[in-house]
Design a protein around this motif. Structure first.
Motif, mmCIF file in Angstrom:
data_model
loop_
_atom_site.group_PDB
_atom_site.id
_atom_site.type_symbol
_atom_site.label_atom_id
_atom_site.label_comp_id
_atom_site.label_asym_id
_atom_site.label_seq_id
_atom_site.Cartn_x
_atom_site.Cartn_y
_atom_site.Cartn_z
ATOM 1 N N VAL A 76 0.856 -1.183 0.000
ATOM 2 C CA VAL A 76 0.000 0.000 0.000
ATOM 3 C C VAL A 76 0.895 1.236 0.000
ATOM 4 C CG1 VAL A 76 -1.758 1.297 1.259
ATOM 5 C CG2 VAL A 76 -1.821 -1.211 1.252
ATOM 6 N N ALA A 77 0.547 2.227 -0.812
ATOM 7 C CA ALA A 77 1.242 3.516 -0.828
ATOM 8 C C ALA A 77 0.283 4.589 -0.323
ATOM 9 C CB ALA A 77 1.725 3.852 -2.239
ATOM 10 N N LEU A 78 0.729 5.374 0.651
ATOM 11 C CA LEU A 78 -0.109 6.413 1.260
ATOM 12 C C LEU A 78 0.615 7.752 1.211
ATOM 13 C CD1 LEU A 78 -2.394 7.586 3.082
ATOM 14 C CD2 LEU A 78 -1.105 6.707 5.045
ATOM 15 N N PHE A 79 -0.042 8.752 0.621
ATOM 16 C CA PHE A 79 0.454 10.127 0.665
ATOM 17 C C PHE A 79 -0.531 10.941 1.484
ATOM 18 C CE2 PHE A 79 0.564 14.501 -1.153
ATOM 19 C CZ PHE A 79 1.829 14.848 -0.682
ATOM 20 N N TYR A 80 -0.033 11.551 2.557
ATOM 21 C CA TYR A 80 -0.878 12.302 3.493
ATOM 22 C C TYR A 80 -0.319 13.722 3.574
ATOM 23 C CZ TYR A 80 -3.823 12.726 7.747
ATOM 24 O OH TYR A 80 -4.782 13.070 8.672
ATOM 25 N N PHE A 81 -1.138 14.711 3.225
ATOM 26 C CA PHE A 81 -0.687 16.104 3.288
ATOM 27 C C PHE A 81 -1.611 16.894 4.197
ATOM 28 C CE2 PHE A 81 -0.827 20.561 1.995
ATOM 29 C CZ PHE A 81 0.516 20.907 2.056
ATOM 30 N N SER A 82 -1.005 17.632 5.137
ATOM 31 C CA SER A 82 -1.739 18.519 6.031
ATOM 32 C C SER A 82 -1.082 19.889 5.969
ATOM 33 C CB SER A 82 -1.712 17.975 7.461
ATOM 34 O OG SER A 82 -2.416 18.832 8.334
ATOM 35 N N GLY A 83 -1.806 20.838 5.450
ATOM 36 C CA GLY A 83 -1.263 22.180 5.277
ATOM 37 C C GLY A 83 -2.220 23.021 4.465
ATOM 38 N N HIS A 84 -1.674 24.027 3.784
ATOM 39 C CA HIS A 84 -2.500 24.911 2.960
ATOM 40 C C HIS A 84 -2.759 24.308 1.592
ATOM 41 C CE1 HIS A 84 -3.202 28.493 5.263
ATOM 42 N NE2 HIS A 84 -1.912 28.696 5.525
ATOM 43 N N LEU A 127 2.638 11.925 -10.579
ATOM 44 C CA LEU A 127 3.591 11.244 -9.708
ATOM 45 C C LEU A 127 2.989 9.965 -9.134
ATOM 46 C CD1 LEU A 127 5.001 14.391 -7.884
ATOM 47 C CD2 LEU A 127 6.326 12.845 -9.324
ATOM 48 N N LEU A 128 1.736 10.035 -8.716
ATOM 49 C CA LEU A 128 1.097 8.861 -8.131
ATOM 50 C C LEU A 128 0.785 7.803 -9.180
ATOM 51 C CD1 LEU A 128 -1.187 10.661 -5.558
ATOM 52 C CD2 LEU A 128 0.727 9.142 -5.051
ATOM 53 N N ASP A 129 0.578 8.241 -10.403
ATOM 54 C CA ASP A 129 0.380 7.264 -11.469
ATOM 55 C C ASP A 129 1.636 6.420 -11.636
ATOM 56 O OD1 ASP A 129 -1.163 6.132 -13.650
ATOM 57 O OD2 ASP A 129 0.245 7.141 -14.982
ATOM 58 N N GLY A 130 2.805 7.057 -11.497
ATOM 59 C CA GLY A 130 4.053 6.304 -11.562
ATOM 60 C C GLY A 130 4.198 5.345 -10.395
ATOM 61 N N VAL A 131 3.736 5.751 -9.203
ATOM 62 C CA VAL A 131 3.798 4.881 -8.033
ATOM 63 C C VAL A 131 2.906 3.662 -8.224
ATOM 64 C CG1 VAL A 131 3.196 4.709 -5.586
ATOM 65 C CG2 VAL A 131 4.429 6.723 -6.429
ATOM 66 N N SER A 132 1.689 3.891 -8.706
ATOM 67 C CA SER A 132 0.705 2.808 -8.797
ATOM 68 C C SER A 132 0.960 1.874 -9.976
ATOM 69 C CB SER A 132 -0.705 3.389 -8.910
ATOM 70 O OG SER A 132 -0.856 4.113 -10.117
ATOM 71 N N ALA A 133 1.943 2.193 -10.790
ATOM 72 C CA ALA A 133 2.249 1.323 -11.930
ATOM 73 C C ALA A 133 2.635 -0.083 -11.480
ATOM 74 C CB ALA A 133 3.376 1.935 -12.768
ATOM 75 N N SER A 134 3.103 -0.211 -10.233
ATOM 76 C CA SER A 134 3.476 -1.531 -9.717
ATOM 77 C C SER A 134 2.259 -2.376 -9.382
ATOM 78 C CB SER A 134 4.331 -1.377 -8.459
ATOM 79 O OG SER A 134 3.557 -0.851 -7.387
ATOM 80 N N GLY A 135 1.080 -1.745 -9.337
ATOM 81 C CA GLY A 135 -0.133 -2.461 -8.950
ATOM 82 C C GLY A 135 -0.474 -2.308 -7.489
ATOM 83 N N CYS A 136 0.278 -1.486 -6.751
ATOM 84 C CA CYS A 136 -0.001 -1.297 -5.329
ATOM 85 C C CYS A 136 -1.297 -0.515 -5.143
ATOM 86 C CB CYS A 136 1.146 -0.554 -4.643
ATOM 87 S SG CYS A 136 1.380 1.153 -5.207
ATOM 88 N N HIS A 137 -1.896 -0.677 -3.978
ATOM 89 C CA HIS A 137 -3.079 0.107 -3.629
ATOM 90 C C HIS A 137 -2.605 1.472 -3.148
ATOM 91 C CE1 HIS A 137 -7.110 1.016 -2.247
ATOM 92 N NE2 HIS A 137 -6.610 1.377 -1.085
#
Length: 651
Positions: A76-84, A127-137
């Motif tokens: 699983v790949a998770l990107f979490y952003f908290s800010g403006h 960028l996330l499309d490149g991450v998910s190319a592996s098939g990860c959630h």
């Protein structure tokens, strides 16, 4: 291979002017990292946290591609952003993919510095499309505004930065496939025009596109309203919540605390909404058993529908009471005794009294076990003799009941004994085939009572369960395999002899939790034997993620096979505990009613003093005369799971 969660958590409070500073973003990501470690497990969570000065545009994009890019198809790949969040004008050569000509952006700490830019929706999607190319959630959580201008309430902090007025060339966008030189029409934009990335990505956004993300005070600290609600939902949820479940819980919490903010889940595939949050990486965690004071008195939130047994005379369910958020390894605050079992909860007597303004956690320390009800029918002389012999029986194991006029029916009996001139026949009500061979000859009455006690212990153990356990169903994963595919808890494995060779099979046990556990493997045979010798010490210690296996044989003994038995069913029970325990006192040989009474007399030795509530429960399968109570500070949580093995030996 065990799935891992690769997480990049970015929180920015200390923005340089003219971007307004925030106060809860660093709290959001640092505390969410702890939530991940607790719910996913520290060994399965690979977390990078960037806060304030660390959260530059270069660092975020680099870590997003490199760290999240390590996720494989099982991860699983998770990107979490908290800010403006903010907006900026879209370059003209990107208008074909942005109809309103405005990019929605997240604001890194240096985004408004010369030579740097916000991270636009299309860049993040690429960028996330490149991450998910592996098939990860892949999951994206954005606790920020990502809409147009809005008003700002005087008493609320809104996570919306002013739009960036600078014209931005398309050549500064990462994650986009642009024609040589960067001009003209876009060759391909990976992802979709808004935050939702392409492929099987899920976005949890703090608010609708027309709303603002706000900060609140939770637990005495500032947090984003979404982040506070998400942490509470994951820590307080039961089992493995789906995205739909999480959205419902988060929305309820956010809308009850702030106005004009509605969290959203966006995905390119609607079926993702019913997928477990984080693709199932969160371990199932049943809710704790709680105790509180209601108008009709103290009660626990489990009742008959949850499996809490009715009191049996003076014997009842006993619980240790602890602070709701505290550890359960120390001395309890009080002891609770169940006095009445209702459908959805149970009334208890509490000693000593506690403050009724609080809710407490309760842990089961003992459960009542009803004796086996045995009806006697048939020859008058035989029934009289059997009743006389039963006066010496353990009344906590066997209770002889008078069937009266209901002798032809079940009469509430668990077993029936038919007295005949040749001996005694033990059957189940409504079943003609004897459970054991006819008990005849000298001392038949005493041997029948001993057989009933042994059957009672076996049946009691076979049905043993903890109705209030907080251990997940697969805390120790059980797999039984004979080479044709593993069978899990609750299933049945069928194996057969190859000629005269008994079949082999393997039992595998794996600790799926982040805490040490102990497990024992009990074999309950169809002929009422109980064997606990799978491990030399009775139980085996399993550290987090550790596993073990035992190779066994399925057997139909020669005497049984020669007597006509071609198939036997074994119950393999796995007992899992948070404390070490020894099940070996449960051992009993397979039932042999032909033995002389002297060969099967009860031991004069008292049962060992139990060290935990599991020892007490296991001890109660033999007798409830437990002797002194165990140390109140020792409270184990435990559960039982069974797999059935049917062994066939053709004739």
């Amino acid at each position: 291979m065990t799935a891992r969660v690769y997480a990049l958590l970015v929180g920015v409070d200390d923005y340089p002017a003219p971007v307004p500073a925030l106060t809860g973003c660093v709290n959001d990501v640092t505390e969410f990292a702890e939530v991940l470690r607790e719910r996913v497990g520290p060994d399965a969570a690979d977390i990078v946290v960037l806060t304030d000065a660390e959260a530059t545009r270069t660092a975020v994009t680099m870590r997003l591609a490199e760290h999240l890019g390590r996720a494989t198809a099982q991860d699983v790949a998770l990107f979490y952003f908290s800010g403006h969040g903010s907006q900026q004008a879209t370059p003209e050569d990107l208008w074909s993919v942005e109809p309103d000509h405005r990019n929605e952006t997240i604001v890194c700490v240096d985004s408004r510095s010369p030579g740097s830019w916000d991270l636009a929706d299309k860049e993040l999607a690429g960028l996330l499309d490149g991450v998910s190319a592996s098939g990860c959630h892949t999951l994206v959580v954005l606790d920020c505004c990502h809409s147009g201008d809005g008003t700002r309430d005087a008493d609320e902090v809104v996570r919306l930065a002013p739009p960036d007025p600078r014209p931005r060339p398309s050549s500064t966008f990462v994650g986009l496939d642009l024609p040589p030189g960067g001009g003209g029409e876009v060759g391909r934009v990976r992802g979709t025009p808004r935050w939702t990335p392409g492929g099987r990505h899920v976005l949890l956004a703090a608010c609708r596109s027309s709303e603002q993300a706000k900060e609140v005070t939770a637990g005495g600290r500032r947090h984003g309203a979404l982040s506070a609600a998400l942490a509470a939902a994951l820590l307080g949820s039961e089992g493995r919540p789906t995205y739909r479940d999480v959205l419902r819980m988060v929305t309820s919490e956010v809308t009850s605390r702030v106005a004009g903010q509605h969290p959203q889940v966006e995905t390119a595939d609607a079926t993702e909404l019913d997928r477990p949050f984080l693709g199932g990486a969160i371990a199932a965690t049943p809710r704790p058993l709680t105790l509180s004071r209601l108008p009709d008195g103290w009660s626990i939130d489990s009742g008959a529908v949850h499996g809490v047994p009715e009191p049996v005379g003076e014997d009842t369910t006993e619980l240790a009471v602890y602070p709701l958020s505290g550890e359960t390894s120390g001395s309890p605050l009080a002891t609770a005794l169940v006095t009445k079992v209702l459908p959805d909860r149970s009334l208890v007597e509490l000693l000593p009294e506690l403050d009724p303004a609080y809710v407490y956690r309760a842990v089961v320390t003992s459960i009542p076990l009803a004796p086996l009800r045995v009806g006697i029918v048939g020859d008058a002389a035989g029934t009289t003799a059997l009743r006389r012999a039963a006066e010496q029986a353990d009344e906590t194991l066997v209770d002889l009941v008078d069937l009266g006029e209901d002798a032809a029916g079940e009469g509430g009996a668990d077993l029936l004994v038919q007295a005949t001139p040749l001996g005694f026949v033990i059957t189940r009500p409504g079943v003609t085939r004897p459970l054991v061979p006819v008990v005849g000859g000298d001392g038949r009455e005493e041997r029948t009572v001993l057989a009933l006690e042994r059957v009672a212990r076996w049946l009691r153990l076979a049905a043993l369960s903890n109705p209030a356990t907080s251990l997940a169903d697969d805390a120790v994963r059980v797999e039984v395999d004979a080479g044709s595919g593993a069978v899990r808890a609750g299933g049945t494995l069928t194996i057969a002899y190859a000629g005269s060779d008994p079949p082999r099979f393997t039992v595998r046990l794996a600790n799926t939790t982040s805490t040490p556990l102990w497990a024992a493997l009990l074999d309950l045979t169809e002929t009422y034997g109980i064997f606990t010798d799978a491990f030399p010490a009775g139980s085996v210690a399993l550290g987090p993620g550790e596993s073990t296996q035992v190779d066994l044989l399925g057997q139909v003994s020669d005497p049984l096979w020669q007597a006509g038995t071609v198939s036997l069913r074994d119950q393999l029970m796995v007992v899992t505990s948070t404390l070490e325990f020894d099940p070996r006192s449960l051992e009993q040989e397979e039932l042999d009613v032909s033995a002389a009474p002297a060969a099967a007399t009860r031991s004069a030795e008292p049962p060992p003093v139990p060290r935990s509530n599991l020892d007490r429960a296991l001890g109660a399968t033999r007798t409830r005369r437990l002797g002194p109570r165990p140390d109140a500070a020792v409270v184990a949580d435990w559960r039982t799971d069974s797999v059935f093995v049917v062994t066939t030996r053709p004739r």
